[in-house]
Design a protein around this motif. Sequence first.
Motif, PDB file in Angstrom:
ATOM      1  N   ILE A   6       0.856  -1.191   0.000  1.00 53.56           N
ATOM      2  CA  ILE A   6       0.000   0.000   0.000  1.00 53.56           C
ATOM      3  C   ILE A   6       0.894   1.243   0.000  1.00 53.56           C
ATOM      4  CG2 ILE A   6      -1.706   1.353   1.307  1.00 53.56           C
ATOM      5  CD1 ILE A   6      -2.972  -1.153   0.220  1.00 53.56           C
ATOM      6  N   MET A  39      -6.622  -5.657  -0.864  1.00 54.79           N
ATOM      7  CA  MET A  39      -7.684  -5.032  -0.072  1.00 54.79           C
ATOM      8  C   MET A  39      -8.081  -5.938   1.096  1.00 54.79           C
ATOM      9  SD  MET A  39     -11.526  -3.968  -1.312  1.00 54.79           S
ATOM     10  CE  MET A  39     -12.012  -5.684  -1.532  1.00 54.79           C
ATOM     11  N   TYR A  42      -5.325  -6.178   3.864  1.00 55.74           N
ATOM     12  CA  TYR A  42      -5.227  -4.983   4.707  1.00 55.74           C
ATOM     13  C   TYR A  42      -6.563  -4.595   5.334  1.00 55.74           C
ATOM     14  CZ  TYR A  42      -0.473  -4.458   3.075  1.00 55.74           C
ATOM     15  OH  TYR A  42       0.858  -4.677   2.815  1.00 55.74           O
ATOM     16  N   ASP A  43      -7.563  -5.474   5.190  1.00 52.74           N
ATOM     17  CA  ASP A  43      -8.858  -5.299   5.840  1.00 52.74           C
ATOM     18  C   ASP A  43      -9.571  -4.023   5.392  1.00 52.74           C
ATOM     19  OD1 ASP A  43     -10.824  -6.354   7.471  1.00 52.74           O
ATOM     20  OD2 ASP A  43     -10.148  -5.251   9.238  1.00 52.74           O
ATOM     21  N   GLY A  44      -9.529  -3.743   4.091  1.00 56.44           N
ATOM     22  CA  GLY A  44     -10.217  -2.584   3.545  1.00 56.44           C
ATOM     23  C   GLY A  44     -11.537  -2.978   2.912  1.00 56.44           C
ATOM     24  N   LEU A  47     -10.276  -0.215  -2.728  1.00 53.16           N
ATOM     25  CA  LEU A  47      -8.880   0.046  -3.070  1.00 53.16           C
ATOM     26  C   LEU A  47      -8.839   0.633  -4.478  1.00 53.16           C
ATOM     27  CD1 LEU A  47      -5.919  -0.371  -2.019  1.00 53.16           C
ATOM     28  CD2 LEU A  47      -5.894  -2.442  -3.417  1.00 53.16           C
ATOM     29  N   GLN A  51      -3.315   3.597  -4.971  1.00 48.36           N
ATOM     30  CA  GLN A  51      -2.925   3.169  -3.628  1.00 48.36           C
ATOM     31  C   GLN A  51      -1.913   2.025  -3.650  1.00 48.36           C
ATOM     32  OE1 GLN A  51      -7.201   2.984  -2.136  1.00 48.36           O
ATOM     33  NE2 GLN A  51      -6.051   3.626  -0.317  1.00 48.36           N
ATOM     34  N   CYS A  90      -8.761   5.378   5.453  1.00 49.05           N
ATOM     35  CA  CYS A  90      -8.131   5.102   4.162  1.00 49.05           C
ATOM     36  C   CYS A  90      -6.876   4.280   4.413  1.00 49.05           C
ATOM     37  CB  CYS A  90      -7.773   6.427   3.482  1.00 49.05           C
ATOM     38  SG  CYS A  90      -7.016   6.231   1.860  1.00 49.05           S
ATOM     39  N   LEU A  91      -6.689   3.236   3.605  1.00 50.76           N
ATOM     40  CA  LEU A  91      -5.516   2.381   3.772  1.00 50.76           C
ATOM     41  C   LEU A  91      -4.212   3.157   3.589  1.00 50.76           C
ATOM     42  CD1 LEU A  91      -6.777  -0.834   1.937  1.00 50.76           C
ATOM     43  CD2 LEU A  91      -6.691  -0.397   4.403  1.00 50.76           C
ATOM     44  N   SER A  92      -4.244   4.254   2.859  1.00 45.27           N
ATOM     45  CA  SER A  92      -3.042   5.068   2.648  1.00 45.27           C
ATOM     46  C   SER A  92      -2.784   6.044   3.797  1.00 45.27           C
ATOM     47  CB  SER A  92      -3.145   5.842   1.324  1.00 45.27           C
ATOM     48  OG  SER A  92      -3.159   4.934   0.238  1.00 45.27           O
ATOM     49  N   PRO A  94      -2.951   5.105   7.525  1.00 44.83           N
ATOM     50  CA  PRO A  94      -3.262   4.186   8.631  1.00 44.83           C
ATOM     51  C   PRO A  94      -3.556   4.945   9.928  1.00 44.83           C
ATOM     52  CG  PRO A  94      -1.036   3.800   7.757  1.00 44.83           C
ATOM     53  CD  PRO A  94      -1.629   4.924   6.983  1.00 44.83           C
ATOM     54  N   SER A 160     -11.770   0.869   6.836  1.00 47.95           N
ATOM     55  CA  SER A 160     -10.969   1.730   5.944  1.00 47.95           C
ATOM     56  C   SER A 160     -11.320   1.437   4.494  1.00 47.95           C
ATOM     57  CB  SER A 160      -9.482   1.481   6.160  1.00 47.95           C
ATOM     58  OG  SER A 160      -9.106   1.936   7.433  1.00 47.95           O
TER      59      SER A 160
END
Length: 161
Positions: A6, A39, A42-44, A47, A51, A90-92, A94, A160
């Motif tokens: 990510i 995705m 990273y538990d999103g 995506l 990213q 957002c994963l970007s 954290p 996220s």
Amino acid sequence: MAIQQIVMYPAEVLEKKCRPVVKFDRKLARLLDDMYDTMIEYDGVGLAAPQIGIDERIAIVDIDNELGTIEMINPIILRTSGEQTGPEGCLSFPDLFGEVTRPNYVKIEAYDRKGKKYTLEAEEFLARAIQHEIDHLDGILFTTKVSRYLKEDELKGVESE
């Protein structure tokens, strides 16, 4: 499939308008599969290609509903209405969450991995997730829309995108 790294803010790719996809081929299908695996890892719930460092108009959303994974290639928003305010992450970014107001309803037009055009209407959380990912493709970050940042104890159940 491969789990991708990510990209974290302030990477330049996160703030630029992405290029349209012109080739619908095996490479695109592989990328979509990798994005899905990334995705999930990273538990999103969404995506966008930037990213993972890719400057193309590709995004996915999966909020665990009957629609399954929504693959959006070259998406455009046709119509929005209503209003909702809720937490976003957002994963970007954290561990950063904020309250964001967005339309409650969205209608989009996009292409699937085979290059077939479709339209989709969504409301509430799904509409929020779709708009968040399309924003990524335009270089717009959720942090530019936050009305207030949330503390950890306010975050129960926030996912996220």
